[in-house]
Every structure is written in structure tokens, then in C-alpha cells.
Write a protein that holds these residues in place. Structure first.
Motif: not given
Length: 90
Positions: A10-13, A38-40, A43-48, A77-81
Motif C-alpha cells: 500500500l505504500g508509506p502513507r 507528522p501531518i505535513l 502529506l509531503i514527505l512520507p518516506w522521510t 524522486a517520487s514528486h519529480a517522477g
């Protein structure tokens, strides 16, 4: 092991939500009781965000900076891709 399988499917989120539900104290310690970061991160940097919660209990030292940098690179990379694909489609 369950969080790893959930991450793959399902991914990091999804892992962030499940991990927060299972261990809210860990997240409270990592972010000092605030809810905004944590909310930011969700939404923006789930892996980090995930990597930060993993490395912060022992303090961020040594190779922890490398892990955080790799997670940040994965987020960028996920945002740029996504932007490259969106431009091709349009």
C-alpha cells in the motif's frame, strides 16, 4: 514484518497510519507531542517521516543521516517522477 508487507503493498502513507494507530507513544516521542509535523510529513514527505521515526529514538547520529538523506531523495524522486509523467501525458 507486517508493516514491511503493508509498505510493499500500500505504500508509506498506509504504514504511517497503521504504525501511528499501533504505537502512538513512539510518534509522540519522535515529534514532541505536536501534530503538525507528522501531518505535513504524511502529506509531503512520507518516506522521510517514516525514516525519522525509525532513527530518532537513539538520536540522529552517524549513518542515520545517510538513511534520512536517502528517504528525502526517495520523496523528491517520487514528486519529480510524477511531474515528468504528467507533462508527457498532457
Amino acid at each position: 514484518m507486517c508493516l514491511f508487507i503493508l509498505l510493499l503493498i500500500l505504500g508509506p502513507r498506509a504504514v504511517i497510519v497503521v504504525w501511528w494507530l499501533l504505537a502512538p507513544l513512539t510518534w509522540s516521542v519522535a515529534f514532541g507531542g505536536t501534530l503538525l509535523l507528522p501531518i505535513l510529513g504524511f502529506l509531503i514527505l512520507p518516506w522521510t517521516t517514516l525514516m525519522y521515526v525509525l532513527v530518532v529514538p537513539g538520536g540522529v547520529v552517524g549513518l542515520d543521516f545517510l538513511w534520512l538523506a536517502l528517504a528525502l531523495f526517495a520523496d523528491i524522486a517520487s514528486h519529480a517522477g510524477g511531474n515528468v509523467y504528467r507533462r508527457r501525458r498532457a
